[in-house]
Design a protein around this motif. Sequence first.
Motif, PDB file in Angstrom:
ATOM      1  N   GLU A 144       0.822  -1.219   0.000  1.00 30.05           N
ATOM      2  CA  GLU A 144       0.000   0.000   0.000  1.00 30.05           C
ATOM      3  C   GLU A 144       0.853   1.265   0.000  1.00 30.05           C
ATOM      4  O   GLU A 144       0.375   2.322  -0.385  1.00 30.05           O
ATOM      5  CB  GLU A 144      -0.929   0.010   1.222  1.00 30.05           C
ATOM      6  N   ARG A 145       2.104   1.175   0.423  1.00 28.77           N
ATOM      7  CA  ARG A 145       2.948   2.372   0.551  1.00 28.77           C
ATOM      8  C   ARG A 145       4.105   2.406  -0.454  1.00 28.77           C
ATOM      9  O   ARG A 145       5.061   3.142  -0.268  1.00 28.77           O
ATOM     10  CB  ARG A 145       3.481   2.483   1.979  1.00 28.77           C
ATOM     11  N   VAL A 154      11.981   3.065  -7.271  1.00 30.24           N
ATOM     12  CA  VAL A 154      10.772   2.563  -6.616  1.00 30.24           C
ATOM     13  C   VAL A 154      11.156   2.166  -5.198  1.00 30.24           C
ATOM     14  O   VAL A 154      12.080   1.377  -4.995  1.00 30.24           O
ATOM     15  CB  VAL A 154      10.186   1.343  -7.369  1.00 30.24           C
ATOM     16  N   THR A 155      10.463   2.743  -4.208  1.00 36.34           N
ATOM     17  CA  THR A 155      10.721   2.390  -2.809  1.00 36.34           C
ATOM     18  C   THR A 155       9.600   1.479  -2.336  1.00 36.34           C
ATOM     19  O   THR A 155       8.423   1.764  -2.540  1.00 36.34           O
ATOM     20  CB  THR A 155      10.820   3.637  -1.911  1.00 36.34           C
ATOM     21  N   ILE A 156      10.008   0.375  -1.722  1.00 37.76           N
ATOM     22  CA  ILE A 156       9.067  -0.656  -1.278  1.00 37.76           C
ATOM     23  C   ILE A 156       9.301  -0.863   0.220  1.00 37.76           C
ATOM     24  O   ILE A 156      10.281  -1.487   0.622  1.00 37.76           O
ATOM     25  CB  ILE A 156       9.298  -1.971  -2.047  1.00 37.76           C
ATOM     26  N   PRO A 157       8.418  -0.323   1.061  1.00 40.48           N
ATOM     27  CA  PRO A 157       8.623  -0.444   2.502  1.00 40.48           C
ATOM     28  C   PRO A 157       8.368  -1.862   3.018  1.00 40.48           C
ATOM     29  O   PRO A 157       7.511  -2.578   2.510  1.00 40.48           O
ATOM     30  CB  PRO A 157       7.606   0.518   3.114  1.00 40.48           C
ATOM     31  N   VAL A 158       9.127  -2.230   4.037  1.00 40.72           N
ATOM     32  CA  VAL A 158       8.909  -3.506   4.733  1.00 40.72           C
ATOM     33  C   VAL A 158       7.691  -3.322   5.629  1.00 40.72           C
ATOM     34  O   VAL A 158       7.520  -2.282   6.267  1.00 40.72           O
ATOM     35  CB  VAL A 158      10.158  -3.879   5.568  1.00 40.72           C
ATOM     36  N   SER A 159       6.813  -4.322   5.679  1.00 37.71           N
ATOM     37  CA  SER A 159       5.616  -4.211   6.527  1.00 37.71           C
ATOM     38  C   SER A 159       6.004  -4.281   8.000  1.00 37.71           C
ATOM     39  O   SER A 159       7.053  -4.821   8.363  1.00 37.71           O
ATOM     40  CB  SER A 159       4.614  -5.317   6.186  1.00 37.71           C
ATOM     41  N   GLU A 160       5.172  -3.718   8.827  1.00 37.28           N
ATOM     42  CA  GLU A 160       5.426  -3.701  10.270  1.00 37.28           C
ATOM     43  C   GLU A 160       5.560  -5.123  10.825  1.00 37.28           C
ATOM     44  O   GLU A 160       6.388  -5.378  11.685  1.00 37.28           O
ATOM     45  CB  GLU A 160       4.315  -2.952  11.017  1.00 37.28           C
TER      46      GLU A 160
END
Length: 141
Positions: A100-101, A113-119
């Motif tokens: 989603e982020r 492209v930045t792909i955040p790690v989920s919490e």
Amino acid sequence: MAMNFDPFRELDRVAGSLLDNRSPRVMPMDLYRDGDTYVLSADMPGIDPGSVDIDVDGQLLTIRAERTLTSGEGVKWIARERQSGSFLRQLNLGQGVDTERIAASYENGVLSVTIPVSEKAKPRKIEVATSAQVLETHPAA
């Protein structure tokens, strides 16, 4: 103007254009993790940022782009090595990323492209409780 002629490179270019004219080209990319974010950098020189399309379907990230080379009427090409056409890259993101982020930017011919790690996937410390602490929080009835 002197130009070096390499018959093997020219043969490779001609064969490639004849055999692989319709299939999408692969864009070179780097992928690394920086803290809690994955960063993808893809080389896309000469591509109009408006033609870049990025979508996520489940865990599949797809990047598409189109390069159109223009030539004036009556132009006589001396050398033409830059390829026009569609570019495509697909990555299976796997579990543990926050789809989603995901964010993207394009600057100087490089798509980032930045792909955040989920919490849930981030490392965390688990406190080890002693029996005295357990009795304090859960006294026997």
